[in-house]
Each structure stands twice: as structure tokens, then as C-alpha cells.
Design an enzyme around this catalytic site. Structure first.
Site, PDB file in Angstrom:
ATOM      1  N   LYS A  52       0.835  -1.199   0.000  1.00  0.00           N
ATOM      2  CA  LYS A  52       0.000   0.000   0.000  1.00  0.00           C
ATOM      3  C   LYS A  52       0.875   1.257   0.000  1.00  0.00           C
ATOM      4  O   LYS A  52       0.623   2.210  -0.739  1.00  0.00           O
ATOM      5  CB  LYS A  52      -0.948  -0.008   1.211  1.00  0.00           C
ATOM      6  CG  LYS A  52      -2.039  -1.059   1.084  1.00  0.00           C
ATOM      7  CD  LYS A  52      -2.816  -1.291   2.379  1.00  0.00           C
ATOM      8  CE  LYS A  52      -3.796  -2.448   2.180  1.00  0.00           C
ATOM      9  NZ  LYS A  52      -4.533  -2.812   3.404  1.00  0.00           N
ATOM     10  N   GLN A  96      -4.492  -1.103   9.610  1.00  0.00           N
ATOM     11  CA  GLN A  96      -4.500  -2.470   9.085  1.00  0.00           C
ATOM     12  C   GLN A  96      -5.123  -3.432  10.100  1.00  0.00           C
ATOM     13  O   GLN A  96      -4.782  -3.404  11.286  1.00  0.00           O
ATOM     14  CB  GLN A  96      -3.061  -2.890   8.731  1.00  0.00           C
ATOM     15  CG  GLN A  96      -2.957  -4.234   8.044  1.00  0.00           C
ATOM     16  CD  GLN A  96      -3.559  -4.264   6.633  1.00  0.00           C
ATOM     17  OE1 GLN A  96      -3.671  -3.232   5.971  1.00  0.00           O
ATOM     18  NE2 GLN A  96      -3.955  -5.431   6.187  1.00  0.00           N
ATOM     19  N   ASP A 119     -10.960   3.059   3.917  1.00  0.00           N
ATOM     20  CA  ASP A 119     -11.336   1.637   3.906  1.00  0.00           C
ATOM     21  C   ASP A 119     -12.857   1.482   3.832  1.00  0.00           C
ATOM     22  O   ASP A 119     -13.355   0.397   3.552  1.00  0.00           O
ATOM     23  CB  ASP A 119     -10.880   0.975   5.216  1.00  0.00           C
ATOM     24  CG  ASP A 119      -9.564   0.230   5.096  1.00  0.00           C
ATOM     25  OD1 ASP A 119      -9.338  -0.371   4.041  1.00  0.00           O
ATOM     26  OD2 ASP A 119      -8.794   0.236   6.075  1.00  0.00           O
TER      27      ASP A 119
HETATM   28  N1  GUN Z   1      -7.014  -6.527   6.440  1.00  0.00           N
HETATM   29  C1  GUN Z   1      -7.338  -7.305   5.380  1.00  0.00           C
HETATM   30  N2  GUN Z   1      -7.855  -6.545   4.384  1.00  0.00           N
HETATM   31  C2  GUN Z   1      -7.864  -5.276   4.845  1.00  0.00           C
HETATM   32  C3  GUN Z   1      -8.273  -4.037   4.263  1.00  0.00           C
HETATM   33  O1  GUN Z   1      -8.776  -3.956   3.140  1.00  0.00           O
HETATM   34  N3  GUN Z   1      -8.101  -2.937   5.054  1.00  0.00           N
HETATM   35  C4  GUN Z   1      -7.583  -3.006   6.305  1.00  0.00           C
HETATM   36  N4  GUN Z   1      -7.479  -1.872   7.006  1.00  0.00           N
HETATM   37  N5  GUN Z   1      -7.198  -4.134   6.874  1.00  0.00           N
HETATM   38  C5  GUN Z   1      -7.338  -5.257   6.135  1.00  0.00           C
END
Ligand code: GUN
Length: 285
Positions: A52, A96, A119
Site C-alpha cells: 500500500k 490495518q 477503507d
Molecule cells: N485486512 C485485510 N484486508 C484489509 C483491508 O482492506 N483494510 C484493512 N485496514 N485491513 C485489512
């Protein structure tokens, strides 16, 4: 044999489109800014977060990476989120998941400013998704919809079956498919006669979290199969929830793992961050 849906290529195309927008915003004094918070040392999360950050840098964003120990206190984490909420250089905040044990995910997500919730996990954004009024589309389901669109796959009137009812994938996926006029079924770990349901799917979305769980006998001839899974097989090799070899014999389209949905999640996160920066510019007037 099925056609492979190339998520890497579609993701690159989406990100290329965002590059120009990011440069325009930067020229107007609003350089898109993304903060990624990683608490703990889960190796898979570390990889996701690095990807990311890399994508954000490649698009010329301002990117801020905050790594915290697994024993970080909830109050400390909440304070960091509050600081990011008040930081004018940041337009997107991503914490995350999963969080280390002892930290309340709901509480942390609730603290993120809905305007910076790239998100789309905050209750306010989840509510909007339910109503079909999006500020931010949830990244993984939005990435799946983008793949379907890119490959000209019709959803209207089709039987779409999502396996998995998580807040991150299953539930919002069902909403987006429903808004796209599919007839949607959500299955989960307690579903009886699962294969009877999956065999009726024109579009099958696997978000179970079990390596190679979906086998060829569970899939209708000509179905579109989207694999959201990210697992390790018996040889520690990356694999999805779909048994690619047997399912690709029957599916018309199939996403690989890696190189399918994963890169799209990142592209959609970048899209949401650009959207948030655009919103900021509009507000500034
Ligand atoms: N953990 C697994 N997928 C995601 C996501 O799309 N966003 C976040 N913040 N955590 C995750």
C-alpha cells in the site's frame, strides 16, 4: 478452459489513471496523503501494508507509515488516529486489520474521521453503502466490481453467490452486487448444502479463508469465479480459496492468486484517497 482475469493489469491501468489526478491535486496545493497504521508483527499484514505504501509513493502521494508494537495500548492507538484526523496533510487513514489481541477494532474504527475513512469501515460509511450513497467504496468489493466491469461481465439478473460474511468483504460485496442488479446469496460456515448453492452461481465470490476450498464439482459450467482468498498451501505457496486447477476447467472467467483481486484492493484504496483529497479541495473552494 477459462479466461484468466488479470487483476495486476487492471490495477496498473486504474493507478495510471490516478497518477494524473494526483498531480493535478498536488498542483492545486492538495497533495493526496495516505497514513497507514500497522500495529503488531503479523507477517501477512506487513506485506499488505508495504504494498500500500509503495503504491502511494508511486502515485506521488504523501505517505505516512506508522508502525506500532503489538503491545501498544488502545489509548495510544486512539490518540494516533486522533492526530491523523487533525493532520491537514492526510486525506486517508488506514488501520490495518486484524489488530493485535486486546485492542478493540470497533472502537479504533469508530475513531477514524468518516471523511478520511478510505477503507469505508466506519459505521457512517457502512450505512451509506447500504443505502447506495457512497463517499468511499469498500476497497476489495469495489475492486471485484471493477474487474467484472473491465471484462464486460454482466451482473444484471445474474445469480451471484458470495461465500463469506465478513464486514470487510462478504457483506459489502453483497451490497455492491445487489446495487448492480444481481440476485445475491450470502453463504458462510454454517450454510447447509453449500455445493448445491454454489453450483447455481453465475458469479461466485470466494472469501472464506480456506486454501483451495472451492473445487471444480462445486462450480457451474461457465461460471465467473472470483477468488478473494489469500492462503498458504501445503507447500507454503500462496494460494486462494479456489482450487484453480479443477475450477479453471469449468469457469468461463477466473481470477488467479496472486495477481487477481489483491492488486485491485490497493488500486481502490488509492482511488479513495484521491477522492478524499478532491473532496477536501471542493470544501476549500
Ligand atoms: N485486512 C485485510 N484486508 C484489509 C483491508 O482492506 N483494510 C484493512 N485496514 N485491513 C485489512
Amino acid at each position: 478452459m477459462s479466461q484468466i482475469i488479470d487483476g495486476k493489469a487492471v490495477s496498473a491501468k486504474v493507478r495510471e489513471g490516478l497518477k494524473g489526478k494526483a498531480a493535478e491535486l498536488t498542483a492545486k496545493g492538495v497533495k493526496p496523503g495516505l497514513a497507514v497504521v500497522l500495529a503488531g508483527d503479523d507477517p501477512a499484514s506487513a506485506v499488505y501494508v508495504r504494498n500500500k505504501e509503495k503504491a502511494a509513493n508511486e502515485l506521488g502521494f504523501y505517505s505516512k507509515m506508522i508502525k506500532l508494537p503489538s503491545d501498544v495500548s488502545e489509548e495510544e492507538l486512539l490518540n494516533i488516529v486522533r492526530e491523523l484526523n487533525n493532520d491537514d496533510a492526510i486525506h486517508g487513514i488506514l488501520v490495518q486489520l486484524p489488530l493485535p489481541k486486546g485492542l478493540d477494532e470497533k472502537k479504533v474504527i469508530a475513531e477514524i474521521s468518516p471523511e478520511k475513512d478510505v477503507d469505508a469501515f466506519h459505521v457512517q460509511n457502512v450505512g451509506k453503502i447500504m443505502l447506495g450513497e457512497y463517499d468511499f467504496l469498500p476497497c476489495t468489493p469495489a475492486g471485484v466490481m471493477e474487474l467484472l466491469k473491465e471484462y464486460g461481465i454482466q451482473t444484471r439478473g445474474k445469480n451471484a453467490v458470495a461465500i463469506g460474511r465478513s464486514n470487510i468483504v462478504g457483506k459489502p460485496m453483497a451490497m455492491l452486487l445487489m446495487h448492480a442488479d444481481a440476485t445475491v446469496t450470502i453463504c458462510h460456515s454454517k450454510t447447509e448444502n453449500l455445493a448445491d448453492i454454489t453450483r447455481r452461481a453465475d458469479i461466485l465470490i470466494a472469501a472464506i479463508g480456506k486454501a483451495k476450498f472451492i473445487t471444480g464439482d462445486m462450480v457451474k459450467e461457465g461460471a465467473v469465479v472470483i477468488d478473494v482468498g489469500m492462503n498458504r498451501d501445503e507447500n507454503n505457496k500462496l494460494c486462494g480459496d479456489v482450487d484453480f486447477d479443477s475450477v479453471s476447467e469449468k469457469a468461463s472467467f477466473i481470477t488467479p492468486v496472486p495477481g487477481g483481486v489483491g492488486p485491485m484492493t490497493i488500486a481502490m484504496l488509492m482511488k479513495n484517497t484521491v477522492k478524499s483529497a478532491e473532496n477536501k479541495l471542493l470544501k476549500r473552494g
